[in-house]
Motif scaffolding. Structure first.
Motif, PDB file in Angstrom:
ATOM      1  N   ASP A  93      -5.712  29.892  99.233  1.00  0.00           N
ATOM      2  CA  ASP A  93      -7.155  30.047  99.412  1.00  0.00           C
ATOM      3  C   ASP A  93      -7.535  30.175 100.887  1.00  0.00           C
ATOM      4  O   ASP A  93      -6.772  29.815 101.775  1.00  0.00           O
ATOM      5  N   HIS A  94      -8.753  30.702 101.102  1.00  0.00           N
ATOM      6  CA  HIS A  94      -9.393  30.757 102.416  1.00  0.00           C
ATOM      7  C   HIS A  94      -8.598  31.576 103.438  1.00  0.00           C
ATOM      8  O   HIS A  94      -8.586  31.259 104.630  1.00  0.00           O
ATOM      9  N   ALA A  95      -7.933  32.629 102.970  1.00  0.00           N
ATOM     10  CA  ALA A  95      -7.220  33.513 103.887  1.00  0.00           C
ATOM     11  C   ALA A  95      -8.204  34.444 104.582  1.00  0.00           C
ATOM     12  O   ALA A  95      -9.237  34.818 104.010  1.00  0.00           O
ATOM     13  N   ASP A  96      -7.887  34.823 105.799  1.00  0.00           N
ATOM     14  CA  ASP A  96      -8.669  35.870 106.460  1.00  0.00           C
ATOM     15  C   ASP A  96      -8.246  37.228 105.930  1.00  0.00           C
ATOM     16  O   ASP A  96      -9.067  38.112 105.710  1.00  0.00           O
ATOM     17  N   ILE A  97      -6.945  37.393 105.698  1.00  0.00           N
ATOM     18  CA  ILE A  97      -6.424  38.569 104.998  1.00  0.00           C
ATOM     19  C   ILE A  97      -5.526  38.078 103.867  1.00  0.00           C
ATOM     20  O   ILE A  97      -4.531  37.384 104.111  1.00  0.00           O
ATOM     21  N   PHE A  98      -5.887  38.407 102.650  1.00  0.00           N
ATOM     22  CA  PHE A  98      -5.026  38.103 101.502  1.00  0.00           C
ATOM     23  C   PHE A  98      -4.296  39.387 101.141  1.00  0.00           C
ATOM     24  O   PHE A  98      -4.928  40.383 100.789  1.00  0.00           O
ATOM     25  N   ALA A  99      -2.970  39.367 101.267  1.00  0.00           N
ATOM     26  CA  ALA A  99      -2.157  40.553 100.957  1.00  0.00           C
ATOM     27  C   ALA A  99      -1.916  40.625  99.456  1.00  0.00           C
ATOM     28  O   ALA A  99      -1.274  39.746  98.888  1.00  0.00           O
ATOM     29  N   CYS A 100      -2.422  41.664  98.824  1.00  0.00           N
ATOM     30  CA  CYS A 100      -2.333  41.794  97.372  1.00  0.00           C
ATOM     31  C   CYS A 100      -1.337  42.881  96.996  1.00  0.00           C
ATOM     32  O   CYS A 100      -1.605  44.075  97.180  1.00  0.00           O
ATOM     33  N   GLY A 101      -0.184  42.449  96.474  1.00  0.00           N
ATOM     34  CA  GLY A 101       0.829  43.392  96.041  1.00  0.00           C
ATOM     35  C   GLY A 101       0.935  43.487  94.535  1.00  0.00           C
ATOM     36  O   GLY A 101       1.864  44.095  94.001  1.00  0.00           O
ATOM     37  N   GLY A 102      -0.020  42.885  93.817  1.00  0.00           N
ATOM     38  CA  GLY A 102      -0.013  42.913  92.363  1.00  0.00           C
ATOM     39  C   GLY A 102      -1.012  41.916  91.821  1.00  0.00           C
ATOM     40  O   GLY A 102      -1.341  40.940  92.502  1.00  0.00           O
ATOM     41  N   THR A 103      -1.536  42.151  90.618  1.00  0.00           N
ATOM     42  CA  THR A 103      -2.458  41.205  89.994  1.00  0.00           C
ATOM     43  C   THR A 103      -1.886  40.772  88.649  1.00  0.00           C
ATOM     44  O   THR A 103      -1.227  41.560  87.953  1.00  0.00           O
ATOM     45  N   HIS A 104      -2.138  39.533  88.279  1.00  0.00           N
ATOM     46  CA  HIS A 104      -1.554  39.014  87.040  1.00  0.00           C
ATOM     47  C   HIS A 104      -2.232  39.618  85.808  1.00  0.00           C
ATOM     48  O   HIS A 104      -1.564  39.914  84.810  1.00  0.00           O
ATOM     49  N   LEU A 105      -3.528  39.810  85.877  1.00  0.00           N
ATOM     50  CA  LEU A 105      -4.213  40.441  84.750  1.00  0.00           C
ATOM     51  C   LEU A 105      -3.716  41.869  84.545  1.00  0.00           C
ATOM     52  O   LEU A 105      -3.552  42.325  83.404  1.00  0.00           O
ATOM     53  N   GLY A 106      -3.493  42.577  85.637  1.00  0.00           N
ATOM     54  CA  GLY A 106      -2.950  43.929  85.538  1.00  0.00           C
ATOM     55  C   GLY A 106      -1.568  43.937  84.922  1.00  0.00           C
ATOM     56  O   GLY A 106      -1.253  44.788  84.078  1.00  0.00           O
ATOM     57  N   TYR A 107      -0.744  42.990  85.317  1.00  0.00           N
ATOM     58  CA  TYR A 107       0.598  42.871  84.765  1.00  0.00           C
ATOM     59  C   TYR A 107       0.557  42.601  83.262  1.00  0.00           C
ATOM     60  O   TYR A 107       1.230  43.285  82.479  1.00  0.00           O
ATOM     61  N   LEU A 108      -0.246  41.618  82.851  1.00  0.00           N
ATOM     62  CA  LEU A 108      -0.327  41.265  81.431  1.00  0.00           C
ATOM     63  C   LEU A 108      -0.821  42.440  80.597  1.00  0.00           C
ATOM     64  O   LEU A 108      -0.306  42.703  79.502  1.00  0.00           O
TER      65      LEU A 108
END
Length: 361
Positions: A93-108
């Motif tokens: 939490d509380h990142a200035d930049i959160f690196a998103c290489g995938g989402t769990h909802l997308g995977y499911l």
């Protein structure tokens, strides 16, 4: 000017996905003389990257292993020493930049899996990560769409920056092709399609095997990674291969039919080695490729896979299948230097707009 940043990752060691990406950031930011405080629940002191950071252990040994990712943020908050800008390469939490290489909802959704208890906890954690982050670096436009459609993240909070590839390792070496083909037992009169996979279901082995087992074309599917579930006609098992640049160069094409691929560096790495690709068009790495990169097909229309393989085999017979200038097949700059430049631009924008932190004397 940014002098120091904080970075989080579950494990500071060589691994897949986000671990490799975190190491990319460490090398690239260090080259720009930026100091890095790296926070991780596991730290490998033998890596070269360890010497480039101030490594800080986020101790979670008393927490059950399956629950550790859900309490990382809380444990990290207790040991964080500074209030520098934070890049999160893991659920934090509380990142200035959160690196998103995938989402769990997308995977499911793409894997057509039911939602269990741990899945619900993961989705809840992801929502908190995205909501508390100042900005999100999505590694593809596919990720951007999932973040907005599945999680309701405001579009202005998301910045699409495709991940870098190791251009120092992945490059054409045509003079070595004959020797490496002989090493792997590839015949000159057959068209070899390399399938790198450690998760055959997600990577689409079933769809590929259904074609290769029933075709009369002089083609071979070479599987590098996990063992095959059974013997298959026109399919060979290479096992785990450490020298992937060599293997890409030995193959005629790299092929994948992933059910879910948030980016897919395999495709970019193959192209950089001069080996065209045959990819399902739902893979996000196709966003950075043009038609020169190879052939694309639809998972929902198996006949398009057959067409792509036929076209690829014909190009091999003409001797025109290898790329002489790989960069011309990509519509983005895959170098680490360029990615770090974009990352620093994001950090600088956040730094300028970030309110100062006042500490008590």
């Amino acid at each position: 000017m940014i002098k120091t940043i904080d970075l989080t990752i579950n494990c500071l060691r060589h691994g897949g996905g986000m671990e490799s990406y975190a190491f990319d950031l460490i090398r690239g930011l260090s080259a720009q003389n930026i100091n890095i405080n790296a926070y991780a629940a596991k730290i490998d002191t033998s890596t070269a990257e360890y010497a480039l950071v101030n490594a800080c252990l986020v101790n979670q040994t008393l927490m059950p292993k399956k629950l550790r990712p859900f309490f990382f943020s809380r444990a990290f908050k207790k040991v964080r020493r500074e209030t520098n800008l934070l890049i999160a390469c893991n659920p934090c939490d509380h990142a200035d930049i959160f690196a998103c290489g995938g989402t769990h909802l997308g995977y499911l959704h793409n894997m057509e899996q039911k939602t269990g208890l741990l899945d619900r906890l993961t989705i809840r954690r992801n929502r908190s990560n995205y909501a508390t982050a100042k900005s999100i670096m999505a590694h593809s436009h596919l990720m951007q769409r999932e973040l907005t459609a599945l999680y309701g993240v405001p579009s202005e909070k998301i910045h699409v920056i495709h991940p870098p590839a190791d251009t120092a390792r992945f490059y054409p070496a045509p003079d070595e092709t004959a020797a490496v083909r002989a090493k792997y037992g590839f015949q000159d009169d057959e068209t070899v399609f390399l399938f790198p996979s450690t998760g055959h279901k997600r990577k689409g082995l079933d769809l590929l095997a259904d074609f290769f087992e029933h075709t009369d074309l002089p083609v071979k599917l070479a599987v590098a990674g996990s063992p095959l579930p059974r013997p298959m006609k026109n399919v060979v098992e290479l096992g785990f291969c450490k020298n992937m640049p060599e293997l890409y160069r030995a193959a005629d094409f790299t092929i994948m039919a992933s059910l879910y691929e948030p980016f897919g560096l395999v495709g970019v790495e193959s192209v950089l080695c001069g080996t065209r690709v045959v990819l399902s068009d739902n893979m996000a790495c196709t966003e950075v490729m043009n038609d020169e990169a190879g052939f694309f097909f639809s998972r929902s229309r198996p006949e398009t896979l057959a067409q792509a393989v036929v076209q690829a085999a014909a190009l091999k017979q003409q001797g025109k299948h290898k790329l002489t200038d790989p960069m011309q097949a990509l519509n983005y700059n895959p170098t680490l230097e360029h990615h770090i430049s974009q990352t620093i631009d994001m950090l600088e924008t956040i730094r300028i707009n970030k309110p100062p932190v006042f500490r008590r004397p």
